[in-house]
Design an enzyme around this catalytic site. Structure first.
Site, short mmCIF file in Angstrom:
data_model
loop_
_atom_site.label_atom_id
_atom_site.label_comp_id
_atom_site.label_asym_id
_atom_site.label_seq_id
_atom_site.Cartn_x
_atom_site.Cartn_y
_atom_site.Cartn_z
N GLU A 56 0.82 -1.21 0.00
CA GLU A 56 0.00 0.00 0.00
C GLU A 56 0.85 1.27 0.00
O GLU A 56 1.96 1.28 0.53
CB GLU A 56 -0.89 0.02 1.25
CG GLU A 56 -1.83 -1.17 1.35
CD GLU A 56 -2.44 -1.34 2.72
OE1 GLU A 56 -3.54 -1.92 2.79
OE2 GLU A 56 -1.82 -0.89 3.71
N VAL A 225 -7.92 -4.02 15.75
CA VAL A 225 -6.73 -3.51 15.05
C VAL A 225 -6.32 -4.39 13.87
O VAL A 225 -5.82 -3.89 12.86
CB VAL A 225 -5.55 -3.38 16.05
CG1 VAL A 225 -4.28 -2.92 15.34
CG2 VAL A 225 -5.90 -2.42 17.18
N GLY A 227 -8.02 -6.26 11.62
CA GLY A 227 -8.76 -6.21 10.36
C GLY A 227 -8.46 -4.93 9.63
O GLY A 227 -8.88 -3.85 10.06
N ASP A 228 -7.71 -5.01 8.51
CA ASP A 228 -7.26 -3.77 7.88
C ASP A 228 -7.20 -3.84 6.35
O ASP A 228 -6.50 -3.06 5.72
CB ASP A 228 -5.89 -3.36 8.42
CG ASP A 228 -4.84 -4.44 8.23
OD1 ASP A 228 -5.14 -5.48 7.61
OD2 ASP A 228 -3.71 -4.25 8.71
N LYS A 330 18.52 24.59 -13.24
CA LYS A 330 18.05 24.11 -14.55
C LYS A 330 19.06 23.18 -15.22
O LYS A 330 18.76 22.62 -16.28
CB LYS A 330 17.76 25.30 -15.47
CG LYS A 330 16.62 26.18 -14.97
CD LYS A 330 16.32 27.29 -15.97
CE LYS A 330 15.15 28.15 -15.48
NZ LYS A 330 14.81 29.22 -16.45
#
Length: 348
Positions: A56, A225, A227-228, A330
């Site tokens: 994730e 906590v 279950g995510d 640049k």
């Protein structure tokens, strides 16, 4: 230059400041950010799911700071000699985009998860709570125990895991806290019987029923906590129906949290409003309260800000050239060529 903290340096930072002091300070940062909830640009995390886990990205920003976390969740990793959860993240200045911090977030995530659980319990549990049950004795459990003992004052902890060695590990580590009575329970039901606060923190990527209605008692506060992610839960649906539910970022929790089991319009309560003092938490001493914790990016921004401020104050961490800094902004090609020439000269 960018400040860099790897696992060793972050661990040293926590030891230098003190684990309990680190957690207490982090709580202030998280509470402060939750009180400013509406000022943040928020979104659910981007997730790449597989049959064995998930990877994730978790971004969030206000008008000063941008933060993100990369994190995985692979329950079978311990069989390969790797952690179930591994993470790193960055903190940048919004006005320039310059990354001022790159940090490990595996240990930090464990700390912020435990502290967020404490924040919820402070707001929702009965104030005289002294007994806690933890189901799941993996990498997160000691952090939860220490945070609840040192900040809320939990005096008795019951632990349970289907892995007896995992329970032994937790009990051994917590011997460093002689004022915390630790009991290894024979079952999940025994673990939570008579507990004021219950935390479920299991890792299996499945729709499990760690807590069932017959295990729930009046006045309990539950931190769900483990279950995510989609298809991963710990609480029986009737446990959810029995309590008043509090959540972090609702669009994310509807997909990933315990409430994925409930209809999309089932009423839930934003935790941030309770923290900010604009809404009530617990309605009565006998009410069951539930924090459906999935972990939200704002908590990671809080820990990144905290780590950065603490590292600067303690003069810890390494300065690295993560992004190019040039006399002529640049001339990126010239910057590369300059470095190439330096390397060639050293090689001669």
């Amino acid at each position: 230059m960018t400040l860099f903290l790897d696992v060793n340096e972050l661990s040293s930072l926590v030891r230098t400041h003190g684990t309990e002091a680190f957690m207490a300070g982090l709580l202030e940062y998280i509470e402060d950010d939750f009180c400013q909830w509406e000022k943040f640009d928020k979104s659910a995390r981007t997730a790449a799911h597989s049959d064995v886990g998930v990877i994730e990205l978790m971004p969030v920003a206000d008008d000063i700071n941008y933060g993100f976390k990369y994190v995985n969740g692979h329950p079978s990793n311990p069989q390969l000699g790797m952690s179930t959860v591994m993470a790193f993240g960055a903190l940048s200045n919004v006005d320039t985009g310059f990354p001022r911090l790159l940090s490990e977030l595996t240990i930090s995530t464990a700390m912020r998860t435990a502290v967020t659980s404490v924040m919820a319990a402070k707001a929702l549990a009965n104030p005289d709570s002294s007994i806690m049950g933890i189901i799941g004795c993996g990498a997160q459990s000691e952090f939860q125990a220490i945070a609840f003992h040192s900040i809320i004052g939990i005096k008795e902890l019951r632990i349970f895991d289907i892995d007896a060695q995992a329970m032994d590990k937790v009990a051994e580590h917590l011997k460093a806290y002689p004022n915390l009575k630790v009991i290894k329970a024979a079952s999940a039901k025994e673990c939570v019987k008579g507990a004021d606060i219950v935390t479920t923190v299991t890792a299996d990527k499945a729709c499990a029923t760690i807590l069932t209605p017959d295990m729930i008692e009046p006045g309990m506060h539950i931190n769900g906590v483990g279950g995510d992610c989609p298809g991963k839960t710990e609480l029986h649906i009737d446990v959810l129906r029995a309590g008043k539910i509090f959540i972090e970022h609702e669009p994310q929790t509807r997909v990933e949290g315990e409430i994925q089991q409930l209809p999309a319009d089932y009423p839930v309560n934003p935790l941030w409003k309770v923290i900010a003092g604009t809404e009530k938490g617990r309605d009565s001493k006998a009410q069951i309260t539930i924090f459906d914790a999935v972990g939200f990016a704002l908590e990671d921004l809080s820990v990144l800000r905290y780590i950065y401020d603490l590292a600067i104050a303690l003069k810890m961490g390494e300065k690295i050239d993560l992004v190019p800094q040039m006399e002529n902004p640049k001339d990126l090609f010239g910057r590369m060529q300059d470095r190439t020439q330096e390397v060639l000269k050293k090689a001669v």
